[in-house]
Write a protein that holds these residues in place. Structure first.
Motif, PDB file in Angstrom:
ATOM      1  N   ALA A  97       0.834  -1.209   0.000  1.00 21.49           N
ATOM      2  CA  ALA A  97       0.000   0.000   0.000  1.00 21.49           C
ATOM      3  C   ALA A  97       0.863   1.251   0.000  1.00 21.49           C
ATOM      4  O   ALA A  97       0.560   2.226  -0.697  1.00 21.49           O
ATOM      5  CB  ALA A  97      -0.934  -0.007   1.215  1.00 21.49           C
ATOM      6  N   LYS A  98       1.939   1.240   0.799  1.00 23.21           N
ATOM      7  CA  LYS A  98       2.850   2.390   0.834  1.00 23.21           C
ATOM      8  C   LYS A  98       3.463   2.633  -0.534  1.00 23.21           C
ATOM      9  O   LYS A  98       3.535   3.769  -1.016  1.00 23.21           O
ATOM     10  CB  LYS A  98       3.970   2.145   1.849  1.00 23.21           C
ATOM     11  CG  LYS A  98       3.547   2.244   3.298  1.00 23.21           C
ATOM     12  CD  LYS A  98       4.744   2.002   4.196  1.00 23.21           C
ATOM     13  CE  LYS A  98       4.343   2.035   5.668  1.00 23.21           C
ATOM     14  NZ  LYS A  98       5.506   1.741   6.548  1.00 23.21           N
ATOM     15  N   GLN A  99       3.931   1.558  -1.161  1.00 20.51           N
ATOM     16  CA  GLN A  99       4.564   1.696  -2.473  1.00 20.51           C
ATOM     17  C   GLN A  99       3.568   2.197  -3.510  1.00 20.51           C
ATOM     18  O   GLN A  99       3.881   3.088  -4.299  1.00 20.51           O
ATOM     19  CB  GLN A  99       5.160   0.348  -2.892  1.00 20.51           C
ATOM     20  CG  GLN A  99       6.356  -0.067  -2.046  1.00 20.51           C
ATOM     21  CD  GLN A  99       6.710  -1.524  -2.187  1.00 20.51           C
ATOM     22  OE1 GLN A  99       6.019  -2.293  -2.851  1.00 20.51           O
ATOM     23  NE2 GLN A  99       7.783  -1.931  -1.539  1.00 20.51           N
ATOM     24  N   LEU A 100       2.362   1.633  -3.493  1.00 19.64           N
ATOM     25  CA  LEU A 100       1.334   2.057  -4.446  1.00 19.64           C
ATOM     26  C   LEU A 100       0.957   3.517  -4.219  1.00 19.64           C
ATOM     27  O   LEU A 100       0.811   4.292  -5.175  1.00 19.64           O
ATOM     28  CB  LEU A 100       0.097   1.169  -4.297  1.00 19.64           C
ATOM     29  CG  LEU A 100      -1.084   1.493  -5.217  1.00 19.64           C
ATOM     30  CD1 LEU A 100      -0.682   1.297  -6.677  1.00 19.64           C
ATOM     31  CD2 LEU A 100      -2.284   0.614  -4.883  1.00 19.64           C
ATOM     32  N   PHE A 101       0.827   3.899  -2.938  1.00 21.03           N
ATOM     33  CA  PHE A 101       0.455   5.278  -2.610  1.00 21.03           C
ATOM     34  C   PHE A 101       1.460   6.267  -3.188  1.00 21.03           C
ATOM     35  O   PHE A 101       1.081   7.227  -3.865  1.00 21.03           O
ATOM     36  CB  PHE A 101       0.376   5.444  -1.097  1.00 21.03           C
ATOM     37  CG  PHE A 101       0.095   6.861  -0.660  1.00 21.03           C
ATOM     38  CD1 PHE A 101      -1.202   7.341  -0.619  1.00 21.03           C
ATOM     39  CD2 PHE A 101       1.132   7.718  -0.301  1.00 21.03           C
ATOM     40  CE1 PHE A 101      -1.474   8.653  -0.223  1.00 21.03           C
ATOM     41  CE2 PHE A 101       0.878   9.030   0.100  1.00 21.03           C
ATOM     42  CZ  PHE A 101      -0.427   9.490   0.132  1.00 21.03           C
ATOM     43  N   TRP A 102       2.742   6.038  -2.929  1.00 23.56           N
ATOM     44  CA  TRP A 102       3.749   6.995  -3.374  1.00 23.56           C
ATOM     45  C   TRP A 102       3.969   6.973  -4.874  1.00 23.56           C
ATOM     46  O   TRP A 102       4.243   8.008  -5.488  1.00 23.56           O
ATOM     47  CB  TRP A 102       5.062   6.771  -2.634  1.00 23.56           C
ATOM     48  CG  TRP A 102       4.984   7.272  -1.231  1.00 23.56           C
ATOM     49  CD1 TRP A 102       4.987   6.551  -0.069  1.00 23.56           C
ATOM     50  CD2 TRP A 102       4.826   8.643  -0.834  1.00 23.56           C
ATOM     51  NE1 TRP A 102       4.847   7.381   1.016  1.00 23.56           N
ATOM     52  CE2 TRP A 102       4.750   8.663   0.579  1.00 23.56           C
ATOM     53  CE3 TRP A 102       4.740   9.842  -1.529  1.00 23.56           C
ATOM     54  CZ2 TRP A 102       4.597   9.847   1.304  1.00 23.56           C
ATOM     55  CZ3 TRP A 102       4.578  11.020  -0.807  1.00 23.56           C
ATOM     56  CH2 TRP A 102       4.516  11.015   0.576  1.00 23.56           C
ATOM     57  N   MET A 103       3.843   5.795  -5.496  1.00 29.39           N
ATOM     58  CA  MET A 103       4.024   5.722  -6.941  1.00 29.39           C
ATOM     59  C   MET A 103       2.952   6.507  -7.692  1.00 29.39           C
ATOM     60  O   MET A 103       3.205   7.043  -8.771  1.00 29.39           O
ATOM     61  CB  MET A 103       4.024   4.253  -7.391  1.00 29.39           C
ATOM     62  CG  MET A 103       5.277   3.492  -6.963  1.00 29.39           C
ATOM     63  SD  MET A 103       5.227   1.739  -7.380  1.00 29.39           S
ATOM     64  CE  MET A 103       5.400   1.836  -9.162  1.00 29.39           C
ATOM     65  N   ILE A 104       1.756   6.589  -7.109  1.00 30.44           N
ATOM     66  CA  ILE A 104       0.653   7.327  -7.747  1.00 30.44           C
ATOM     67  C   ILE A 104       0.582   8.763  -7.237  1.00 30.44           C
ATOM     68  O   ILE A 104       0.510   9.719  -8.007  1.00 30.44           O
ATOM     69  CB  ILE A 104      -0.698   6.620  -7.491  1.00 30.44           C
ATOM     70  CG1 ILE A 104      -0.695   5.237  -8.142  1.00 30.44           C
ATOM     71  CG2 ILE A 104      -1.857   7.470  -8.010  1.00 30.44           C
ATOM     72  CD1 ILE A 104      -1.913   4.409  -7.828  1.00 30.44           C
ATOM     73  N   ASN A 105       0.616   8.908  -5.924  1.00 33.79           N
ATOM     74  CA  ASN A 105       0.318  10.204  -5.321  1.00 33.79           C
ATOM     75  C   ASN A 105       1.444  11.222  -5.402  1.00 33.79           C
ATOM     76  O   ASN A 105       1.188  12.413  -5.231  1.00 33.79           O
ATOM     77  CB  ASN A 105      -0.113  10.016  -3.867  1.00 33.79           C
ATOM     78  CG  ASN A 105      -1.525   9.503  -3.751  1.00 33.79           C
ATOM     79  OD1 ASN A 105      -2.473  10.266  -3.700  1.00 33.79           O
ATOM     80  ND2 ASN A 105      -1.677   8.178  -3.736  1.00 33.79           N
TER      81      ASN A 105
END
Length: 204
Positions: free
Chosen positions: A137-145
């Protein structure tokens, strides 16, 4: 599933490495590696520390026995909080741009940042309260946000320096050289964060 598998499963659900777990428990990384490869078993005091850290019973670690409350309880999924926070951040960007386009007031920037702050708060709460998929979730959050969160601050800096305004997106009224430089900096910053998250995912 044996004890070694359960310890490994709990560690991966927590989204931490063997070294990070070793630091939390107060042992060496080699000890954790031996536990997970069935070369040795943790002492009883370490089993208690593990149960406290992973918020499970000692019976679960030792025998795989779960109590009814634990079995019936569905832990929150961090990915859901990531989706909600991303939606809030995106709404902040769109609303901020729309308000500026219609009224050209500094409040447009404030509105966007408030939404983004709420989005980041939701994500933070999700990471703290969730028991699964934290690392992904952390990785997905930063890759998008990162593409959303970096846009308004960088636009603000660019506009203050080259147009004297506080618009939430870069205005064409600036220097012909500065405008493409803004986009170059924006893409470099965002791609650097994305590549860092990809690298972190590969190292897990």
């Amino acid at each position: 599933m044996n004890m070694a598998d359960r310890i490994q499963l709990l560690r991966k659900a927590k989204g931490i490495s063997q070294e990070e777990l070793a630091d939390k428990i107060g042992v060496s990384r080699q000890s954790v590696s031996k536990w997970e490869s069935e070369q040795s078993m943790p002492d009883m005091d370490k089993v208690i520390i593990l149960s406290d850290y992973f918020e499970v019973t000692t019976d679960y670690i030792l025998k795989g026995i779960e109590n009814k409350a634990q079995t019936n309880e569905k832990p929150a999924n961090a990915a859901i909080f990531t989706i909600v926070s991303t939606a809030l951040n995106f709404m902040g960007l769109i609303i901020s741009a729309a308000v500026w386009y219609e009224q050209q007031v500094p409040m447009a920037l404030v509105v966007g940042l408030i939404f983004m702050a709420l989005g980041c708060m939701v994500f933070g709460i999700g990471i703290v309260s969730s028991a699964s998929n934290k690392q992904k979730a952390k990785q997905l959050f930063w890759m998008i946000n990162i593409w959303i969160l970096a846009f308004i601050p960088l636009s603000f800096i660019y506009n203050v320096l080259f147009t004297g305004l506080v618009a939430p997106y870069p205005l064409l009224g600036g220097s012909l050289i500065a405008y493409p430089v803004f986009w170059l900096v924006y893409f470099v910053v965002c791609l650097a964060v994305v590549f860092a998250q990809v690298k972190a995912a590969k190292n897990k």
